[in-house]
Design a protein around this motif. Structure first.
Motif, PDB file in Angstrom:
ATOM      1  N   GLU A 120       0.820  -1.205   0.000  1.00 52.84           N
ATOM      2  CA  GLU A 120       0.000   0.000   0.000  1.00 52.84           C
ATOM      3  C   GLU A 120       0.857   1.259   0.000  1.00 52.84           C
ATOM      4  N   GLY A 121       1.929   1.260   0.769  1.00 57.09           N
ATOM      5  CA  GLY A 121       2.788   2.430   0.839  1.00 57.09           C
ATOM      6  C   GLY A 121       3.550   2.698  -0.446  1.00 57.09           C
ATOM      7  N   LEU A 122       3.827   1.640  -1.199  1.00 57.65           N
ATOM      8  CA  LEU A 122       4.586   1.790  -2.445  1.00 57.65           C
ATOM      9  C   LEU A 122       3.700   2.065  -3.655  1.00 57.65           C
ATOM     10  N   ALA A 123       2.391   1.930  -3.497  1.00 56.77           N
ATOM     11  CA  ALA A 123       1.495   2.022  -4.655  1.00 56.77           C
ATOM     12  C   ALA A 123       1.677   3.323  -5.423  1.00 56.77           C
ATOM     13  N   LYS A 124       1.820   4.427  -4.721  1.00 56.15           N
ATOM     14  CA  LYS A 124       1.939   5.722  -5.402  1.00 56.15           C
ATOM     15  C   LYS A 124       3.206   5.801  -6.243  1.00 56.15           C
ATOM     16  N   TYR A 125       4.261   5.127  -5.802  1.00 56.98           N
ATOM     17  CA  TYR A 125       5.505   5.161  -6.567  1.00 56.98           C
ATOM     18  C   TYR A 125       5.359   4.389  -7.882  1.00 56.98           C
ATOM     19  N   GLY A 126       4.576   3.314  -7.850  1.00 55.17           N
ATOM     20  CA  GLY A 126       4.334   2.578  -9.087  1.00 55.17           C
ATOM     21  C   GLY A 126       3.656   3.439 -10.130  1.00 55.17           C
ATOM     22  N   ILE A 127       2.694   4.247  -9.686  1.00 55.86           N
ATOM     23  CA  ILE A 127       1.996   5.149 -10.608  1.00 55.86           C
ATOM     24  C   ILE A 127       2.959   6.209 -11.132  1.00 55.86           C
ATOM     25  N   GLU A 128       3.750   6.789 -10.235  1.00 52.46           N
ATOM     26  CA  GLU A 128       4.699   7.829 -10.643  1.00 52.46           C
ATOM     27  C   GLU A 128       5.708   7.295 -11.658  1.00 52.46           C
ATOM     28  N   GLU A 129       6.241   6.103 -11.375  1.00 54.12           N
ATOM     29  CA  GLU A 129       7.252   5.546 -12.274  1.00 54.12           C
ATOM     30  C   GLU A 129       6.657   5.216 -13.639  1.00 54.12           C
ATOM     31  N   ALA A 130       5.411   4.758 -13.659  1.00 52.00           N
ATOM     32  CA  ALA A 130       4.765   4.458 -14.936  1.00 52.00           C
ATOM     33  C   ALA A 130       4.610   5.731 -15.770  1.00 52.00           C
ATOM     34  N   TYR A 131       4.225   6.821 -15.122  1.00 50.99           N
ATOM     35  CA  TYR A 131       4.078   8.082 -15.845  1.00 50.99           C
ATOM     36  C   TYR A 131       5.426   8.596 -16.343  1.00 50.99           C
ATOM     37  N   GLU A 132       6.458   8.446 -15.526  1.00 54.61           N
ATOM     38  CA  GLU A 132       7.792   8.889 -15.949  1.00 54.61           C
ATOM     39  C   GLU A 132       8.297   8.059 -17.123  1.00 54.61           C
ATOM     40  N   LEU A 133       7.938   6.776 -17.140  1.00 52.00           N
ATOM     41  CA  LEU A 133       8.305   5.931 -18.278  1.00 52.00           C
ATOM     42  C   LEU A 133       7.610   6.419 -19.549  1.00 52.00           C
ATOM     43  N   VAL A 134       6.337   6.713 -19.448  1.00 58.88           N
ATOM     44  CA  VAL A 134       5.602   7.217 -20.617  1.00 58.88           C
ATOM     45  C   VAL A 134       6.213   8.525 -21.105  1.00 58.88           C
ATOM     46  N   GLU A 135       6.594   9.388 -20.171  1.00 58.98           N
ATOM     47  CA  GLU A 135       7.203  10.667 -20.545  1.00 58.98           C
ATOM     48  C   GLU A 135       8.521  10.445 -21.291  1.00 58.98           C
ATOM     49  N   ALA A 136       9.324   9.497 -20.829  1.00 61.20           N
ATOM     50  CA  ALA A 136      10.592   9.209 -21.493  1.00 61.20           C
ATOM     51  C   ALA A 136      10.360   8.662 -22.897  1.00 61.20           C
ATOM     52  N   ILE A 137       9.344   7.832 -23.056  1.00 58.86           N
ATOM     53  CA  ILE A 137       9.019   7.287 -24.378  1.00 58.86           C
ATOM     54  C   ILE A 137       8.612   8.406 -25.319  1.00 58.86           C
ATOM     55  N   GLU A 138       7.740   9.272 -24.849  1.00 61.92           N
ATOM     56  CA  GLU A 138       7.250  10.352 -25.697  1.00 61.92           C
ATOM     57  C   GLU A 138       8.335  11.379 -26.013  1.00 61.92           C
ATOM     58  N   ALA A 139       9.294  11.544 -25.089  1.00 62.92           N
ATOM     59  CA  ALA A 139      10.386  12.488 -25.327  1.00 62.92           C
ATOM     60  C   ALA A 139      11.443  11.916 -26.269  1.00 62.92           C
ATOM     61  N   GLY A 140      11.456  10.589 -26.436  1.00 64.25           N
ATOM     62  CA  GLY A 140      12.437   9.962 -27.316  1.00 64.25           C
ATOM     63  C   GLY A 140      13.846   9.956 -26.758  1.00 64.25           C
TER      64      GLY A 140
END
Length: 336
Positions: free
Chosen positions: A160-180
């Motif tokens: 439960e405590g780590l759940a928010k980090y999973g969401i954050e990391e997923a968004y950062e991954l998407v940002e890196a993909i879109e930035a190329g």
């Protein structure tokens, strides 16, 4: 294996004509990610043909297997000069490298060779075992296990405590993909992988239904094989559409769902949620009219459904537009 004085050990020699032969040094390296004893054939040949085999680490994991194969190994950590002298006369000395790779010895040999005053033996680096693809994942599991046990912060974390980090990391991954950005992409993939390994390590401690990273990996392997009968079975698929059909059919059998909406996480961003619902409706060939309503929410829903029908990810499209808006904002700020 008994420790010996390397400098005092006898030199077997090669006869009266061998003195001119500077000999040979073989630095044998192994991977700790491969089971000890699984050495290449050239490695076993070098070990059997050597006049002397040395290892500085008496607890080296390869030693029991070398002894079992009849290889006599001396526990010794010679200097570069002593090693060169031991090879004089045509001898071959194999050094079984420790985990650090013997940097002091190799640096010393390089200095001697660079001096130009020493006749150097033939130097050979012989990898005795190689990492398999994915072998570094074992290191990650090992590091995570130690962190979980010894780190005051990590040892107290919960799913439960780590759940928010999973969401954050997923968004950062998407940002890196879109930035190329390739470097950023590699780093963010690692951060997402860390979340998987961290949660799996926590799950091992559950008193009722524990599972490990091996259970997680085993589950996804079984799922991938089952959902790719055109790769692992007798089915055929020559187009992406046929592959998707296989996937949806096997998934439907597995899940036994009564609605196409099952399994769609309602906590995802609104545009992505609307697009996913529209995708399920279209794939199932259902005729579902959009709900009547007033306000921006219903307008956005209609836009998301239209985008999905046109093959556009509305969430990604909006992020692209938002980045353009951000750049426009910065342009105004910079101009005054």
């Amino acid at each position: 294996m008994n420790a010996t004085s390397f400098e005092d050990a006898p030199d077997p020699g090669r006869g009266p004509d061998a003195a001119a032969d500077p000999g040979r040094v073989v630095l044998l390296t192994t991977s700790h990610r491969v089971a000890p004893g699984l050495l290449s054939w050239p490695a076993w040949q070098a070990l059997r043909d050597a006049d002397r085999v040395l290892c500085a680490d008496g607890a080296h994991p390869q030693l029991p297997y070398l002894r079992e194969a009849g290889i006599a190994v001396e526990q010794a950590a010679p200097t570069a000069r002593a090693l060169v002298d031991a090879c004089a006369g045509g001898s071959t000395v194999v050094v079984v490298a420790t985990g650090e790779g013997e940097p002091h010895l190799t640096d010393g040999l390089a200095r001697l060779a660079g001096s130009g005053r020493v006749r150097m033996p033939q130097l050979e680096l012989l990898p005795a075992s190689y990492d398999l693809p994915g072998a570094r994942l074992l290191d990650l599991v090992q590091v995570m296990d130690r962190i979980r046990a010894e780190c005051p912060w990590s040892s107290r974390q919960t799913h439960e405590g780590l759940a928010k980090y999973g969401i954050e990391e997923a968004y950062e991954l998407v940002e890196a993909i879109e930035a190329g950005d390739r470097d950023e992409l590699r780093e963010e993939l690692g951060d997402v992988l860390l979340q998987v390994v961290f949660h799996s390590r926590i799950a091992e401690e559950d008193p009722d239904t524990p599972f490990s990273i091996d259970d997680v990996a085993g589950g996804i392997v079984a799922k991938l094989i089952h959902r790719h009968p055109h790769v692992f079975g007798d089915e055929t698929a020559t187009t992406p559409e046929e592959v998707k059909e296989h996937w949806l059919r096997t998934k439907a059998v597995e899940k036994q769902r009564t609605s196409v909406t099952e399994g769609i996480p309602l906590g995802q961003p609104g545009l992505a949620l609307a697009s996913k619902l529209a995708s399920r409706v279209r794939t199932a060939a259902l005729e579902v009219p959009l709900p009547n309503g007033e306000g921006i929410g219903y307008e956005l829903l209609a836009l998301a459904v239209r985008a999905e029908a046109d093959g556009v990810d509305p969430e990604a499209a909006l992020r692209a537009a938002a980045r353009a808006y951000r750049d426009a904002i910065r342009g105004v700020e910079a101009s005054g």
